[in-house]
Enzyme design. Structure first.
Site, PDB file in Angstrom:
ATOM      1  N   HIS A 121       2.261   2.036  -3.660  1.00 32.55           N
ATOM      2  CA  HIS A 121       1.147   2.423  -4.253  1.00 32.55           C
ATOM      3  C   HIS A 121       0.657   3.621  -4.004  1.00 32.55           C
ATOM      4  CE1 HIS A 121      -0.105  -2.347  -5.148  1.00 32.55           C
ATOM      5  NE2 HIS A 121       1.207  -1.873  -6.005  1.00 32.55           N
ATOM      6  N   CYS A 129     -19.576   3.571  16.727  1.00 28.68           N
ATOM      7  CA  CYS A 129     -20.468   3.208  15.210  1.00 28.68           C
ATOM      8  C   CYS A 129     -21.244   1.914  15.422  1.00 28.68           C
ATOM      9  CB  CYS A 129     -20.140   3.757  13.678  1.00 28.68           C
ATOM     10  SG  CYS A 129     -18.552   2.361  13.402  1.00 28.68           S
ATOM     11  N   CYS A 153     -13.327   3.384  16.441  1.00 32.03           N
ATOM     12  CA  CYS A 153     -14.150   4.630  17.235  1.00 32.03           C
ATOM     13  C   CYS A 153     -14.433   3.974  18.036  1.00 32.03           C
ATOM     14  CB  CYS A 153     -14.756   5.366  16.138  1.00 32.03           C
ATOM     15  SG  CYS A 153     -16.837   4.463  16.077  1.00 32.03           S
ATOM     16  N   SER A 183       0.700  -1.534  -0.212  1.00 36.02           N
ATOM     17  CA  SER A 183      -0.301   0.144  -0.070  1.00 36.02           C
ATOM     18  C   SER A 183       0.675   1.050  -0.301  1.00 36.02           C
ATOM     19  CB  SER A 183      -0.656   0.165   1.550  1.00 36.02           C
ATOM     20  OG  SER A 183      -1.691  -0.873   1.518  1.00 36.02           O
TER      21      SER A 183
END
Length: 399
Positions: free
Chosen positions: A74, A137, A134, A71
């Site tokens: 990229h 949620c 978090c 990652s």
């Protein structure tokens, strides 16, 4: 602490493609969940930063090791039109690096150590989840923190670990204490930095893929660090045959050391025919797509599913890619097959389970083939865009 620290920082230009619309979690000019649709002209700089201060629920870590992930490569790599390769959550400028381990330096008053259920005192050897969830949620409440609606990701949209110090929430930290008996001090942090990518593989083949039964057959496409880790996990879980498809011979050999039974080089042999031959015409119960080239590899996966005798095959899509898969619905219907997406690693105890597997002898340090200093990180990220001769390049603070 008054001294400054250096951080390997990715910068890019906010220049949305025609038709792009801000999503509900995007921030104009700063953050998007569709990186390759927005960011152009990536470049890497080593910038100077103040040392961060932890809040009440946070911990300050001195980084001891951090691996370069695909990652990272990229995000810093551009297509011909200048847009970055990486399609996911990104917010620049940010310090790169998320596969890390280190030592606790300072902790907030509410920062508790899961290993002891007591406040951090300092000196604890730890690794951290890359996905900062978090906890409040609906996805987090449902047990899927890697799909948090307020997700931040270390080294993607908040500062990462190619630096000296990093602040993270205490809730994402995991102790490396179980590794001390098997890994000497000079290898402890190297091993700790490999927990995160191994957890990505664990999440893909065990959690999202549904795992395997002892005796099942599994095929891994792509011998990057996550694909190699999947070979180790699948064999440890009881697969009778683990087959790796990889074009780099050195990575194929490494997969065999880590648990794969057979290596197929699809450049030299027919993937589908070879899988069917190795499995006596049965095919596989689980396929892991870790190449990032679904349009290239999926037709052969589909051929194995269609011509093999195994029903209920699962294809777990793990590598990030914009490209569409050329799926034939009839094959999925007739063969009772399914395609499953896997993102990241958090949730359902991936970190402590992987740490315990590594403590029990699943040695992932084999995949770290090159160790570098912080100053060498930018050039190695660029080199990895075209050179796959190294498997995992790791920044070690003592170099």
């Amino acid at each position: 602490m008054k001294e400054k620290m250096q951080g390997v920082t990715l910068i890019a230009d906010w220049d949305p493609k025609p038709g792009f619309k801000l999503g509900p979690k995007d921030i104009e000019g700063r953050q998007t969940y569709l990186g390759s649709q927005v960011w152009r002209n990536p470049r890497i700089e080593i910038r100077e930063y103040d040392i961060p201060v932890p809040g009440d629920d946070e911990v300050l870590i001195e980084v001891k090791a951090c691996g370069i992930c695909g990652s990272d490569v990229h995000m810093a790599q551009a297509e011909a039109d200048g847009y970055i390769f990486y399609p996911g959550l990104t917010g620049f400028p940010s310090i790169l690096g998320h596969e890390l381990s280190g030592v606790v330096v300072e902790a907030g008053k509410n920062a508790y150590d899961k290993n002891t259920n007591k406040p951090y005192k300092g000196g604890e050897e730890v690794t951290t989840e890359e996905m900062l969830w978090c906890g409040s949620c609906k996805p987090c409440a449902d047990g899927w923190p890697n799909h948090c609606e307020r997700l931040d990701e270390i080294g993607f949209n908040v500062h990462g670990a190619f630096t000296k110090y990093l602040v993270v929430p205490a809730r994402t930290l995991w102790s490396l204490e179980p590794l001390k008996e098997r890994y000497p001090e000079d290898k402890l942090f190297l091993a700790g930095s490999l927990v995160e990518p191994t957890c990505v593989a664990y999440n893909a083949v065990i959690e999202r893929g549904g795992g395997i039964r002892p005796g099942d057959r599994a095929v891994v496409l792509g011998g990057g660090p996550v694909g190699l880790a999947a070979c180790a996990i699948l064999k440890r879980a009881g697969a009778s045959k683990v087959i790796i498809s990889e074009t780099q011979e050195d990575r194929g050999k490494m997969a065999l050391k880590l648990g794969a039974d057979y290596h197929i080089n699809p450049l030299n042999e027919d993937f589908a025919e070879t899988v069917l031959e190795l499995t006596n015409g049965m095919g596989a119960d689980l396929f892991m797509e870790a190449t990032g080239l679904p349009e290239v590899v999926y037709p052969d996966i589909e051929k194995v599913i269609w011509e093999g005798r195994t029903l209920n095959s699962k294809v777990v899509v793990t590598a990030r890619a914009e490209a569409k898969m050329p799926v034939t619905g009839e094959v999925l219907q007739v063969r009772r097959a399914s395609i499953i997406g896997a993102q990241g690693h958090s949730g359902h105890g991936t970190f402590p389970r992987v740490i315990d597997c590594m403590a029990d002898g699943m040695d992932m340090t084999l995949i770290s083939t090159k160790q570098i200093s912080l100053a060498e990180v930018p050039e190695n990220i660029i080199q990895l865009q075209t050179d796959r001769s190294q498997c995992k390049v790791t920044y070690l603070a003592n170099l």
